[in-house]
Write an enzyme that holds these catalytic residues in place. Structure first.
Site, mmCIF file in Angstrom:
data_model
loop_
_atom_site.group_PDB
_atom_site.id
_atom_site.type_symbol
_atom_site.label_atom_id
_atom_site.label_comp_id
_atom_site.label_asym_id
_atom_site.label_seq_id
_atom_site.Cartn_x
_atom_site.Cartn_y
_atom_site.Cartn_z
ATOM 1 N N ARG A 1 -4.838 0.620 3.455
ATOM 2 C CA ARG A 1 -4.156 0.175 4.674
ATOM 3 C C ARG A 1 -3.273 1.214 4.767
ATOM 4 N NH1 ARG A 1 1.284 -3.068 5.150
ATOM 5 N NH2 ARG A 1 1.384 -3.101 7.538
ATOM 6 N N HIS B 1 3.907 1.106 12.691
ATOM 7 C CA HIS B 1 4.723 0.961 11.503
ATOM 8 C C HIS B 1 5.949 1.787 11.640
ATOM 9 C CE1 HIS B 1 4.396 -0.231 6.976
ATOM 10 N NE2 HIS B 1 5.758 0.489 7.177
ATOM 11 N N GLU C 1 5.961 -5.540 10.114
ATOM 12 C CA GLU C 1 7.260 -6.339 9.886
ATOM 13 C C GLU C 1 8.038 -6.384 11.025
ATOM 14 O OE1 GLU C 1 8.759 -4.376 6.302
ATOM 15 O OE2 GLU C 1 7.094 -5.003 5.074
ATOM 16 N N ASN D 1 3.544 -9.387 3.790
ATOM 17 C CA ASN D 1 4.346 -8.390 2.814
ATOM 18 C C ASN D 1 5.334 -9.119 2.188
ATOM 19 O OD1 ASN D 1 2.714 -6.828 4.576
ATOM 20 N ND2 ASN D 1 4.525 -5.659 5.435
ATOM 21 N N TYR E 1 8.308 -9.259 -1.019
ATOM 22 C CA TYR E 1 8.851 -8.663 -2.141
ATOM 23 C C TYR E 1 9.797 -9.634 -2.706
ATOM 24 C CZ TYR E 1 7.375 -4.325 -0.195
ATOM 25 O OH TYR E 1 6.137 -3.380 0.195
ATOM 26 N N GLU F 1 1.230 -6.038 1.499
ATOM 27 C CA GLU F 1 2.025 -5.220 0.657
ATOM 28 C C GLU F 1 2.655 -6.210 -0.502
ATOM 29 O OE1 GLU F 1 5.390 -3.026 2.489
ATOM 30 O OE2 GLU F 1 4.098 -2.590 4.572
HETATM 31 O O1 IFM Z 1 8.531 1.002 2.240
HETATM 32 C C1 IFM Z 1 8.723 -0.193 3.065
HETATM 33 C C2 IFM Z 1 7.457 -0.353 3.943
HETATM 34 O O2 IFM Z 1 7.498 0.817 4.999
HETATM 35 C C3 IFM Z 1 7.439 -1.748 4.597
HETATM 36 N N1 IFM Z 1 7.740 -2.761 3.705
HETATM 37 C C4 IFM Z 1 8.729 -2.628 2.561
HETATM 38 C C5 IFM Z 1 8.324 -1.365 2.018
HETATM 39 C C6 IFM Z 1 9.179 -1.271 0.776
HETATM 40 O O3 IFM Z 1 10.653 -1.163 1.396
#
Ligand code: IFM
Length: 446
Positions: A78, A122, A167, A293, A295, A354
């Site tokens: 990606r 992005h 995002e 994505n 985290y 992600e």
């Molecule tokens: O680096 C970023 C990415 O550009 C978008 N998602 C989160 C990642 C980590 O912060």
């Protein structure tokens, strides 16, 4: 390595990057300036004054990076396409040299047996569009559709599936509400027309993709939101934050309606941005896959002072990444189940586009990253066992890169980059991921 992650046979293993974070070459071959070039040049905007001017020099070193991907055994990669390389001021004449770069990149990926998964936006909006209001200007959505058509007409013969946006929550809130990302606007809730205009852009581009027989995905950064306590004020604050972070960006696409924004004090028409028929344009094309994505989860309490109707509070008693983000792998499983509960049959197949963590001082030994990925893959396998349709996992990131307002201080890569020499050194997590992919293939005989 035994394949302890019980994921389906056709599961796609990948890694992710984004143009401004890796390419460099910002003034080469006719590329125009992006909002990030301008923002990063502003004193104090980015840690240590770092910019993406060189980044990982991927623009020149992509063959070496693809060799690393091939060695890793990736099924998919990606990456994002830099709009200002294709249309240097955001609209107007196409820059053939910009398109040619992505032609070379895509062909080299295919030669290496790696499926390209491009993201059309992005965060590196052409500055020429920002000068006319950027995503606060409805016109930007239509310029995005024109840009999407140019790129898809060039590369769509080789790429069946596309991600429109990355995002939009983060881009709206950090870029337009809080000003910690480009373009550095501090509009608080009045930033939300930028969210609507991005969603409109998504809908227009998704129609263009479908007209050409291609698939459209959207990558959202979603977070399960937990109230800090069972106090009704905390519960209400958590619901308001869930609306802002998650539902605002997912409901119109999957359900064809915005959530009730009154808990945020935002009018239904998002300060006049939502025109009649817009939500249909966003929803009607349908989504072939949701890019997730992931985290961390978010803990929310009632506000203690005037301002937004929520406060974000830390999650105690769990490990934190170098960025200070709480590590709660099971929150990924919970989020996936919550998505199924909320959207039911409207939920398309999910790809994790992600997931990863920063380890500040890492070079080659990066056990915390291995632990992070392993625990999140366990959570993913648990969600698959509970019936969620998950098609792939793209770790963030292939290589250390430019982490936006944090400059080069946060390293997310499986491959270490020495930014002085551009030397690439695979980390322990790279070998671990390669072995995992190999074991998964062996078990499934693919
Ligand atoms: O680096 C970023 C990415 O550009 C978008 N998602 C989160 C990642 C980590 O912060």
């Amino acid at each position: 390595m035994p394949d302890r992650f019980d994921l389906p046979a056709g599961f796609r293993w990948g890694a992710a990057t984004a143009a401004y974070q890796i390419e460099g070459a910002v003034e080469e071959d006719g590329r125009g300036p992006s909002v990030w070039d301008v923002f990063a040049a502003r004193p104090g905007a980015v840690r240590d004054g770092h910019t993406g001017a060189v980044a990982c020099d991927h623009y020149h070193r992509y063959p070496e990076d693809i060799a690393l991907m091939k060695d890793l055994g990736l099924d998919g990669y990606r990456f994002s396409i830099a709009w200002p390389r294709i249309l240097p001021t955001g609209s107007g004449p196409v820059n053939p040299a910009g398109l040619a770069f992505y032609d070379r990149l895509v062909d080299a990926l295919l030669d290496a047996g790696i499926a390209p998964l491009p993201t059309l936006f992005h965060w590196d909006l052409p500055q020429g569009l920002e000068d006319h209001g950027g995503w606060l200007n409805r016109d930007t959505a239509y310029r995005f559709a024109e840009y999407a058509a140019v790129v898809v007409d060039e590369l769509g013969d080789r790429i069946p599936t596309w991600i429109t946006l990355n995002e939009p929550f983060v881009h709206t809130v950090f870029g337009y509400a809080l000003g910690t990302h480009a373009p550095g606007r501090t509009l608080m809730f009045e930033a939300l027309p930028a969210a609507h205009q991005q969603l409109l852009a998504h809908g227009l581009a998704a129609s263009i993709l479908h007209d050409r027989g291609l698939e459209a995905m959207l990558s959202n950064n979603l977070t399960p939101v937990r109230p800090a306590s069972s106090d009704p004020a905390d519960v209400a604050a958590a619901a308001a934050y869930d609306t802002l972070h998650n539902r605002l960006f997912t409901d119109p696409v999957l359900l064809g309606r915005y959530p009730d924004l009154s808990t945020l004090g935002v009018p239904d028409d998002i300060y006049g941005a939502v025109h009649p028929g817009d939500v249909d344009l966003i929803h009607a094309p349908g989504l072939d896959g949701l890019g997730l994505n992931f985290y961390n989860p978010t803990r929310v309490a009632a506000p203690t002072e005037p301002g937004p109707p929520f406060t974000l509070v830390d999650i105690p008693d769990v490990p934190h990444t170098a960025f200070g983000w709480p590590v709660v792998p099971d929150a990924l499983r919970q989020l996936l189940l919550q998505l199924r509960d909320s959207y039911g049959k409207a939920l398309p197949p999910i790809t994790i586009t992600e997931n990863g963590c920063s380890v500040t001082e890492d070079t080659v030994p990066d056990q915390p990253r291995i632990d992070f990925m392993a625990s999140h893959l366990d959570a993913l396998a648990a969600a698959v066992a509970e019936g969620i349709d998950i098609r792939g996992y793209y770790t963030w990131s292939l290589i250390d890169n430019y982490e936006w307002a944090e400059g080069y201080s946060q390293r997310f890569g499986l491959v270490h980059v020495d930014f002085a020499t551009q030397a690439r050194t695979p980390k322990a997590s790279y070998a671990w991921y390669r072995d995992l992919i190999t074991a998964h293939r062996a078990r499934n005989q693919v």
